[in-house]
Design a protein around this motif. Structure first.
Motif, PDB file in Angstrom:
ATOM      1  N   ASP A 112     -21.401 -39.830  -0.644  1.00 50.85           N
ATOM      2  CA  ASP A 112     -22.733 -40.405  -0.491  1.00 50.85           C
ATOM      3  C   ASP A 112     -22.767 -41.816  -1.059  1.00 50.85           C
ATOM      4  OD1 ASP A 112     -22.194 -39.110  -2.959  1.00 50.85           O
ATOM      5  OD2 ASP A 112     -24.316 -39.216  -3.479  1.00 50.85           O
ATOM      6  N   MET A 113     -21.681 -42.204  -1.719  1.00 47.85           N
ATOM      7  CA  MET A 113     -21.675 -43.492  -2.389  1.00 47.85           C
ATOM      8  C   MET A 113     -20.514 -44.326  -1.876  1.00 47.85           C
ATOM      9  SD  MET A 113     -21.867 -43.744  -6.439  1.00 47.85           S
ATOM     10  CE  MET A 113     -23.588 -43.728  -6.770  1.00 47.85           C
ATOM     11  N   ASP A 114     -20.688 -45.631  -1.832  1.00 50.98           N
ATOM     12  CA  ASP A 114     -19.564 -46.482  -1.450  1.00 50.98           C
ATOM     13  C   ASP A 114     -18.410 -46.241  -2.413  1.00 50.98           C
ATOM     14  OD1 ASP A 114     -21.143 -47.597   0.475  1.00 50.98           O
ATOM     15  OD2 ASP A 114     -21.588 -49.420  -0.666  1.00 50.98           O
ATOM     16  N   THR A 115     -17.213 -46.352  -1.910  1.00 52.87           N
ATOM     17  CA  THR A 115     -16.048 -46.246  -2.789  1.00 52.87           C
ATOM     18  C   THR A 115     -15.902 -47.566  -3.518  1.00 52.87           C
ATOM     19  OG1 THR A 115     -14.916 -44.823  -1.229  1.00 52.87           O
ATOM     20  CG2 THR A 115     -13.580 -45.873  -2.902  1.00 52.87           C
ATOM     21  N   PRO A 116     -16.061 -47.553  -4.822  1.00 55.40           N
ATOM     22  CA  PRO A 116     -16.084 -48.853  -5.482  1.00 55.40           C
ATOM     23  C   PRO A 116     -14.679 -49.374  -5.786  1.00 55.40           C
ATOM     24  CG  PRO A 116     -17.063 -47.103  -6.836  1.00 55.40           C
ATOM     25  CD  PRO A 116     -16.293 -46.460  -5.736  1.00 55.40           C
ATOM     26  N   TYR A 121     -16.526 -63.732  -4.275  1.00 58.45           N
ATOM     27  CA  TYR A 121     -15.989 -62.419  -3.911  1.00 58.45           C
ATOM     28  C   TYR A 121     -17.136 -61.472  -3.600  1.00 58.45           C
ATOM     29  CZ  TYR A 121     -11.416 -64.105  -4.998  1.00 58.45           C
ATOM     30  OH  TYR A 121     -10.254 -64.833  -4.976  1.00 58.45           O
ATOM     31  N   HIS A 122     -16.843 -60.477  -2.788  1.00 59.16           N
ATOM     32  CA  HIS A 122     -17.892 -59.599  -2.274  1.00 59.16           C
ATOM     33  C   HIS A 122     -18.507 -58.753  -3.390  1.00 59.16           C
ATOM     34  CE1 HIS A 122     -19.988 -56.908   0.401  1.00 59.16           C
ATOM     35  NE2 HIS A 122     -19.603 -57.646   1.425  1.00 59.16           N
ATOM     36  N   ASN A 123     -19.835 -58.679  -3.435  1.00 57.55           N
ATOM     37  CA  ASN A 123     -20.489 -57.951  -4.523  1.00 57.55           C
ATOM     38  C   ASN A 123     -20.299 -56.440  -4.412  1.00 57.55           C
ATOM     39  OD1 ASN A 123     -22.051 -57.763  -6.897  1.00 57.55           O
ATOM     40  ND2 ASN A 123     -23.861 -57.269  -5.682  1.00 57.55           N
ATOM     41  N   GLU A 124     -20.262 -55.906  -3.195  1.00 59.01           N
ATOM     42  CA  GLU A 124     -20.058 -54.457  -3.061  1.00 59.01           C
ATOM     43  C   GLU A 124     -18.575 -54.106  -3.014  1.00 59.01           C
ATOM     44  OE1 GLU A 124     -22.854 -55.442  -0.702  1.00 59.01           O
ATOM     45  OE2 GLU A 124     -23.973 -55.128  -2.552  1.00 59.01           O
ATOM     46  N   ALA A 125     -17.811 -54.914  -2.272  1.00 55.69           N
ATOM     47  CA  ALA A 125     -16.358 -54.726  -2.228  1.00 55.69           C
ATOM     48  C   ALA A 125     -15.976 -53.291  -1.916  1.00 55.69           C
ATOM     49  CB  ALA A 125     -15.720 -55.188  -3.538  1.00 55.69           C
ATOM     50  N   ASP A 126     -16.537 -52.756  -0.861  1.00 50.79           N
ATOM     51  CA  ASP A 126     -16.174 -51.403  -0.433  1.00 50.79           C
ATOM     52  C   ASP A 126     -14.717 -51.412   0.025  1.00 50.79           C
ATOM     53  OD1 ASP A 126     -15.679 -49.171   1.409  1.00 50.79           O
ATOM     54  OD2 ASP A 126     -17.800 -48.710   1.077  1.00 50.79           O
ATOM     55  N   VAL A 127     -13.905 -50.572  -0.612  1.00 49.65           N
ATOM     56  CA  VAL A 127     -12.463 -50.639  -0.317  1.00 49.65           C
ATOM     57  C   VAL A 127     -12.160 -50.238   1.127  1.00 49.65           C
ATOM     58  CG1 VAL A 127     -11.684 -50.325  -2.671  1.00 49.65           C
ATOM     59  CG2 VAL A 127     -11.963 -48.338  -1.230  1.00 49.65           C
ATOM     60  N   TRP A 128     -12.903 -49.270   1.657  1.00 46.35           N
ATOM     61  CA  TRP A 128     -12.584 -48.816   3.023  1.00 46.35           C
ATOM     62  C   TRP A 128     -12.955 -49.890   4.034  1.00 46.35           C
ATOM     63  CZ3 TRP A 128      -9.411 -45.720   1.366  1.00 46.35           C
ATOM     64  CH2 TRP A 128      -9.699 -44.698   0.465  1.00 46.35           C
ATOM     65  N   LYS A 129     -13.931 -50.706   3.688  1.00 48.38           N
ATOM     66  CA  LYS A 129     -14.322 -51.793   4.599  1.00 48.38           C
ATOM     67  C   LYS A 129     -13.563 -53.085   4.302  1.00 48.38           C
ATOM     68  CE  LYS A 129     -18.997 -49.915   5.019  1.00 48.38           C
ATOM     69  NZ  LYS A 129     -20.276 -50.030   4.293  1.00 48.38           N
ATOM     70  N   GLU A 130     -12.691 -53.041   3.287  1.00 44.20           N
ATOM     71  CA  GLU A 130     -11.916 -54.226   2.877  1.00 44.20           C
ATOM     72  C   GLU A 130     -12.803 -55.449   2.666  1.00 44.20           C
ATOM     73  OE1 GLU A 130      -8.464 -54.798   5.383  1.00 44.20           O
ATOM     74  OE2 GLU A 130      -8.035 -52.654   5.373  1.00 44.20           O
ATOM     75  N   GLN A 131     -13.921 -55.206   1.981  1.00 43.70           N
ATOM     76  CA  GLN A 131     -14.865 -56.294   1.736  1.00 43.70           C
ATOM     77  C   GLN A 131     -14.378 -57.159   0.569  1.00 43.70           C
ATOM     78  OE1 GLN A 131     -18.340 -53.828   1.075  1.00 43.70           O
ATOM     79  NE2 GLN A 131     -19.186 -54.396   3.067  1.00 43.70           N
ATOM     80  N   ARG A 132     -13.567 -58.140   0.882  1.00 41.68           N
ATOM     81  CA  ARG A 132     -13.038 -59.000  -0.189  1.00 41.68           C
ATOM     82  C   ARG A 132     -13.949 -60.165  -0.513  1.00 41.68           C
ATOM     83  NH1 ARG A 132      -7.026 -60.741  -0.201  1.00 41.68           N
ATOM     84  NH2 ARG A 132      -7.553 -60.939  -2.403  1.00 41.68           N
ATOM     85  N   PHE A 133     -14.405 -60.856   0.530  1.00 33.77           N
ATOM     86  CA  PHE A 133     -15.157 -62.090   0.297  1.00 33.77           C
ATOM     87  C   PHE A 133     -16.578 -61.955   0.819  1.00 33.77           C
ATOM     88  CE2 PHE A 133     -10.676 -63.108   1.110  1.00 33.77           C
ATOM     89  CZ  PHE A 133     -10.330 -63.549  -0.160  1.00 33.77           C
TER      90      PHE A 133
END
Ligand SMILES: Nc1nc2c(c(=O)[nH]1)N[C@H]1C(S)=C(S)[C@@H](COP(=O)(O)O)O[C@H]1N2
Ligand SMILES: [Mo]
Length: 178
Positions: A133-137, A165-177
């Motif tokens: 239920d939560m983003d993977t941090p 750098y991305h504030n949520e940085a969800d690892v599965w979405k590869e949110q780096r920047f």
């Protein structure tokens, strides 16, 4: 990490909890080591596409401190900033900090965390697979050489977040920047 590895002096080190809490708390290294301790085994995932399985961490759970009444967040508290040596900061939602996979860690795989990796204390944030239920941090949103937690009503970017750098940085979405 940015900057040099700080030195540690047990006589002058302290840990401070402030902001949206009923009472501000400061404890010495000796006092910190009297706090209830938690061990945690988890897989860690990084936004830069690597994982490490079955890592073992030991330290102090913020959730336990809240349950034991040692930290009393005000109802208005919704975000937490980890403050580290040299002014380094990183921000997380309070509900992530209160997960059982968030630890103020002193030990990794049974040994004190090494100086390069945050001795004597680092914030550790990880994913528990059942918690979808939560983003993977964002494992990197754990401050090494941690010295305090500030509770806030509103989100405030930390050091790398301010740098783009991305504030949520969800690892599965590869949110780096951002
Ligand atoms: N104090 C501090 N903590 C920090 C950082 C930093 O620059 N200063 N960088 C973060 C980032 S971007 C990463 S990837 C991890 C690196 O942790 P490691 O050196 O244990 O791999 O630490 C995090 N914690
Ligand atoms: Mo990083």
């Amino acid at each position: 990490h940015y900057g040099p590895v700080p030195s540690f002096n047990a006589a002058t080190w302290d840990f401070r909890i402030w902001g949206e809490v009923e009472e501000e708390v400061t404890c010495t290294w000796d006092e910190f080591n009297q706090l209830p301790r938690t061990k945690l085994v988890m897989d860690i995932h990084c936004v830069t596409r690597w994982s490490k399985f079955d890592t073992e961490w030991e330290g102090v759970s913020v959730r336990t401190l809240v349950e034991d009444g040692l930290i009393k967040p005000l109802p208005s508290a919704r975000f937490v900033i980890q403050h580290a040596e040299y002014g380094f900061t990183t921000n997380l939602p309070l509900d992530v900090v209160l997960q059982d996979n968030f630890l103020l860690a002193t030990h990794y795989n049974g040994e004190p965390i090494t100086p390069d990796h945050g001795y004597p204390l680092r914030g550790v944030v990880g994913h528990i697979p059942a918690r979808n239920d939560m983003d993977t941090p964002y494992f990197w949103k754990g401050a090494k050489w941690l010295r305090g937690l500030q509770f806030l009503t509103h989100d405030q970017f930390g050091f790398w977040e301010q740098a783009g750098y991305h504030n949520e940085a969800d690892v599965w979405k590869e949110q780096r920047f951002a």
